[in-house]
Structures are given as C-alpha cells and as structure tokens.
Design an enzyme around this catalytic site. Sequence first.
Site, short mmCIF file in Angstrom:
data_model
loop_
_atom_site.label_atom_id
_atom_site.label_comp_id
_atom_site.label_asym_id
_atom_site.label_seq_id
_atom_site.Cartn_x
_atom_site.Cartn_y
_atom_site.Cartn_z
N ASP A 113 0.96 -1.18 0.13
CA ASP A 113 0.15 -0.04 -0.02
C ASP A 113 0.91 1.28 0.06
OD1 ASP A 113 -2.10 1.84 0.12
OD2 ASP A 113 -2.55 1.39 2.41
N ASP A 130 -3.21 2.04 -5.67
CA ASP A 130 -2.35 2.34 -4.86
C ASP A 130 -2.07 1.13 -4.20
OD1 ASP A 130 -3.87 2.75 -3.02
OD2 ASP A 130 -2.32 4.02 -1.83
N GLU A 131 -2.66 0.07 -4.24
CA GLU A 131 -2.96 -1.04 -3.25
C GLU A 131 -3.16 -2.41 -3.81
OE1 GLU A 131 -5.76 -0.12 -0.33
OE2 GLU A 131 -6.02 -2.20 0.53
#
Length: 405
Positions: free
Chosen positions: A9, A104-105
Amino acid sequence: MEQIILHVDMDAFYASVEIRDDPSLRGKPLIIGAMPGERGVVATCSYEARKFGVRSAMNVQEAYRLCPNGVFMHPNMEKYRAVSGQLHRIWREYASALEAVAFDEAYLDVTEKAGDLDRAAAMGREIKERIRRELGLSCSVGVAYSKTAAKTASEEKKPDGFFVIPTPEAFVNLILDRDVRVLYTVGEMTAEKLYALGIRTVRDLRERASEVEGLLGKQGTWITRLARGIDDRPVTPYRPEDAKSIGREVTFQKDVEDFGLLKDVLLLLALCVEHRADSVGLRGKGVTLKLTYGDRKGITRSQLVEDADSAVAIYRTAAALLDRVERRPVRLVGVSIYHLSGEEMQLSLPGYFRDGTDGDAEERDRYLEALGEKYGLDFAGHVEQLYGAETLHRTVEYMRKHSGG
Ligand code: DCP
Ligand code: MG
C-alpha cells in the site's frame, strides 16, 4: 491451503506523487482534493497534514478549518493512473496472482515464487526498494499467511513500513486487545451492533463467539473465524473495470407506497452510484432499477443510455423506469449502472471534485435543494456524507417518516 501473501500500500499516494514531482512541497501539509471554497472532500493528504487532524473523505471546509496554512491541490488522476500502471509492472514480476484493490494497493500471491516466508520477506523488501529507486515513492509492505494478516501487517508500521505476520497465532497475539474494527471487514454498522452487546475487542469477540454467530449469522461466523486468525481467501486477480455493474440499494423499515418518495430516494442512490463509479474511474452505458415489493416479489427494469456518467443522468433514467412499473408498496429500491467502461473517464475529475459548473452539476444542485426543502434537510455541502451506508439509510428513513409514507 498454505499461502504466502504480500500486501503493498503506497504511503499518502496522491500527495506523495505530487511531492515527488515538486520538491518544494516536501515537508508541507499538502491536501489533495477539492479546493477550499469548493464543494467536495479531501482525497488524501501528506502525513504533515494528518498531524492537524486532516483525513481522507473529510469535507474540505473542515480540512481548511483544521489546517488553514496547508497547500491545497486538485488531484491529477491521469498522473496517478500512470504511476499505478508502473507499480503493476513491478508487482507482476513477483506475484503469481495479483489482486488490485485500489490504484495504490494490491495483494500479491507469492506462495510459489517465494517458496517460504523468509524469501517472501526478502521479496517484500526488494519491492519497497525498487519502488523507491525506480518511481521515487515510498510504500508499506506486509508479509503474512493470509490476506487479512497481510493487510494488517502493511498498516502496522506505516508509513515506509515493513512487517511480517508469520502465523495465525502471531496475528491473534498482535490484535487481541484492539477494537473489533481492526478486523477490517467489520464495518461501522457491525461494530455498533457488537458494541451494544459490550463486545469491544477481539478478545471479547473470541470469548463470546457463539453469541456473535447467533446475532450476525453467516457474517458472525466469518468474523469469529477472523478473530482466530483464519482467512483462507485466495488472491483473486481483479481489476475494477471487470466489474459487471455498480449499484446501491436501500431497504425501508416500513414498506413505501408513495412513489414520489421513491423517486426522491432514486436521486440519492444515483449520487452514491456516481461516487463509486468515479472512485474507480468507470462510467456505464446502462441503468437498472431494482424494486422488491412488500410481498417480496422482485423486479428489475433496465435501459441503455448514451452515457450514465453523472448522477443526474442515472437519476433521470431510473426515474423514467420507475414511472412504468406497477404501483404497490415497496420494500427495497436499488439503482445500478452496467456496461461499464473506463477510457473516457481518465481525463476528467471525479464528480465529487467537480466544482458544480457543468450543467448536470447545476441540475443536481437544484434537485437537492428541492429535496432539502421538501423534507426539511440541508444537503448543500455535505452530499458526500450520504455515501456511507449508515447515513444514507438514516437519511432515507428520515425522508420516509417526513413524507407520511
Ligand atoms: N482516496 C480517495 N478518497 C478516499 C480514500 C482514498 O480519493 N476516501 C485516494 C487518495 C489516496 C489513494 O486513494 O491517495 C489511496 O488511498 P489510501 O487509503 O491508501 O490512502 P493513502 O495512500 O493516501 O495514505 P496511506 O499512507 O494511509 O495509505
Ligand atoms: Mg495508501
């Protein structure tokens, strides 16, 4: 099945990208989202801004009050999407299956490629190092035997964190005395039900497992298993654009006969659908209205449209569909969009950052104003609160009671 999973993350993702590209922002409280004076919310902020109490999803006026000297910026979705693509290329080298949760993860299944936990941990460090070197960004990585534990691990030392949770026992020891919300599939509503019984921590949850299972049924079984560290869910390759539809629905406490009220509720549902579609960068080419009548008979009505890309467009179509169905007491109403695609959205801002200058946004505001007057509610400036399941439900119930329905 034995699994080894990495959860990656990015730290303060949008803000970190902006700081990387403009070093004069480094060390400053940076707030990405709507600008002060605009209607809208904070998408994210730098860790310096978090010290002032600014958070994701907070109304931007509130953020401005907490941090008047912060630097405020609109998001540049196109740029973040490109960075996300670069991240995916790195992640894919390590994972036999990759499940993207957000820009983003992601979860990476490294069971085969790593072979054991030590090598998985080395991979995790290598991924952090490559993201720093190749993209100039920092992230947090969790390494664990399950998805829940891996996500917990990546959050444990955030930002720039690295943490390993090797076994269910280690996971349980770590979270035993934390709030039940630490089991991240326990949402706000479930937590409230548990608190009402005096169940606050994972320890409480474990001690009163059968009670929880009685109260919450299948979901109760799932969370009491989690509280014992059990989570066998596989990493499932998933891209938001593979979703078939995006929808929201509400069930009324009491069946509704007033179709005027139902139509008003459609507007709120359409706003929620627009928000969710924006947050994953998708738009639809069709709208579905779903109703369950008081006798539990369910119907759906769908219509293709030019573009179901704004709340108003979704609302208009759903309202037209509602005009054509049988009028009997209704127990549940839902709106969804389908035939999803992502391309055209890439250049535009999510709807909740738009500052209300385009025609649909003005029309939406007029509708909301009328709705506010009809029910004695003030929607202006806090529409985003409706996106939470609980507030939406409460608002709809308030409207039902004040319509005499
Ligand atoms: N985001 C958003 N609206 C939200 C939450 C997030 O637009 N309510 C966007 C902005 C974030 C990105 O998604 O940069 C990733 O979300 P995260 O929850 O991972 O938050 P950050 O990466 O910003 O911070 P953290 O360091 O806590 O992970
Ligand atoms: Mg993040």
